[in-house]
Design an enzyme around this catalytic site. Sequence first.
Site, PDB file in Angstrom:
ATOM      1  CE  LYS A  35      -0.344  -0.265   5.056  1.00 25.49           C
ATOM      2  NZ  LYS A  35      -1.232  -0.549   6.192  1.00 25.49           N
ATOM      3  CE1 TYR A 255      13.627  31.110   6.235  1.00 26.84           C
ATOM      4  CE2 TYR A 255      13.896  28.763   5.803  1.00 26.84           C
ATOM      5  CZ  TYR A 255      13.630  30.057   5.353  1.00 26.84           C
ATOM      6  OH  TYR A 255      13.365  30.278   4.028  1.00 26.84           O
TER       7      TYR A 255
HETATM    8  C1  PLP Z   1      -0.392  -1.711   6.786  1.00 28.39           C
HETATM    9  C2  PLP Z   1      -0.991  -2.960   7.286  1.00 28.39           C
HETATM   10  C3  PLP Z   1      -0.191  -4.069   7.553  1.00 28.39           C
HETATM   11  C4  PLP Z   1       1.319  -4.030   7.506  1.00 28.39           C
HETATM   12  O1  PLP Z   1       1.795  -3.447   8.697  1.00 28.39           O
HETATM   13  P1  PLP Z   1       3.366  -3.297   8.989  1.00 28.39           P
HETATM   14  O2  PLP Z   1       3.431  -2.789  10.380  1.00 28.39           O
HETATM   15  O3  PLP Z   1       3.876  -2.315   7.994  1.00 28.39           O
HETATM   16  O4  PLP Z   1       3.948  -4.643   8.809  1.00 28.39           O
HETATM   17  C5  PLP Z   1      -0.813  -5.250   7.916  1.00 28.39           C
HETATM   18  N1  PLP Z   1      -2.166  -5.307   8.030  1.00 28.39           N
HETATM   19  C6  PLP Z   1      -2.968  -4.240   7.816  1.00 28.39           C
HETATM   20  C7  PLP Z   1      -4.436  -4.367   7.989  1.00 28.39           C
HETATM   21  C8  PLP Z   1      -2.409  -3.016   7.451  1.00 28.39           C
HETATM   22  O5  PLP Z   1      -3.205  -1.973   7.242  1.00 28.39           O
END
Ligand code: PLP
Length: 358
Positions: A35, A255
């Site tokens: 994702k 800054y």
């Molecule tokens: C993003 C996600 C994962 C992966 O999690 P990590 O901590 O990056 O391994 C697994 N399950 C779901 C439902 C997620 O949204």
Amino acid sequence: MARAATVTIDLDAIVHNYRLAKSLAPDQQALAVIKADAYGHGAVTVARKLQSEVDAFAVACIEEAVELRVAGIRKPILLLEGFFTADELNYISEQNLWTAVHSDHQIDAIASSNVSKPIDVWIKIDTGMHRLGFAPDEFMAAYERLKALPQVGNLVMMSHFSSADDLTSPVTQAQLEVFDALQAQCPIPMSIANSAGTLMHNRARRNWQRPGIMLYGSSPFSDQPALDAQLKPAMTLTSEIIAIHDLQAGDAVGYSGTFVCDQPTRVGTVAMGYADGYPRQAKTGTPVIVNGQRTRIIGRVSMDMLTVDLTGLDAGLGSKVELWGKHLLANEVAPWADTISYTLFTGITRRVHRKVKG
Ligand SMILES: *Cc1c(COP(=O)(O)O)cnc(C)c1O
């Protein structure tokens, strides 16, 4: 020739890390979670590299799955956040996507659809995170309804850990107990382990692991050097020194002059700023590597530049700077900006040149 800010992605490292996830539960299956553009690593590139060996992929939503299908990725893809509107269902069915279902309104939508092929559904159960999913006492009803629908194919029960990255938390165990109690009533395949669960919680490993952050070589734990040694960082963020200034005690840098030199200080300016995705919150002291030597950021990160301490270092104009990557873990940088490696990786912007290896 060009501004040096570059992100380099090592695809072989991602393959190595996926194999590590598989090796921890060799008889089970593992979704590669890609994702958010594979956590900033490039979803299509990563999927092409992994597709011959992963069991399936997972993304958040249909837009992310469409990108992969258009690019020719054929493996099943799970929509972790499920579908949002009923008009997604035909595409889900035709394109062999799997969807999470977390609420009755989604079951209603499936029941009124006329999809051509049954859809595989992952029933999301809220075992304690209280973000998404059916409450445990609603699960059986949801399961029975889904099972009876001709529009529905295989069913998997899934849940998500809230605290698996904290090995002292009792919550993970409590969530597993809730999950197992449901499994006793309904023996379908199960999935609960994210990276933290896959890596460190033997009992969390079920039919389907869901490793995300570990694929990119970043541990979900801050204090497990043995794991860091097994994982291979896949993203390296680099740039160069574009200017050097020798300052005196009392001179301020950047800054608001938040850093004031307390001694003669050689300051290097790096072509990297928050508009590239380097966090503005990174404080004075944040580690950085210049020409192979560790030093620190001083002063505020600005939009296009940041400043580093070069006092006593072997460095000059054009010296290579690594902001995080193979020699400096994102996990070491992140706390200096009050964040985690996930946000560093997903925050890289399109101004940064991309290189892919492997
Ligand atoms: C993003 C996600 C994962 C992966 O999690 P990590 O901590 O990056 O391994 C697994 N399950 C779901 C439902 C997620 O949204």
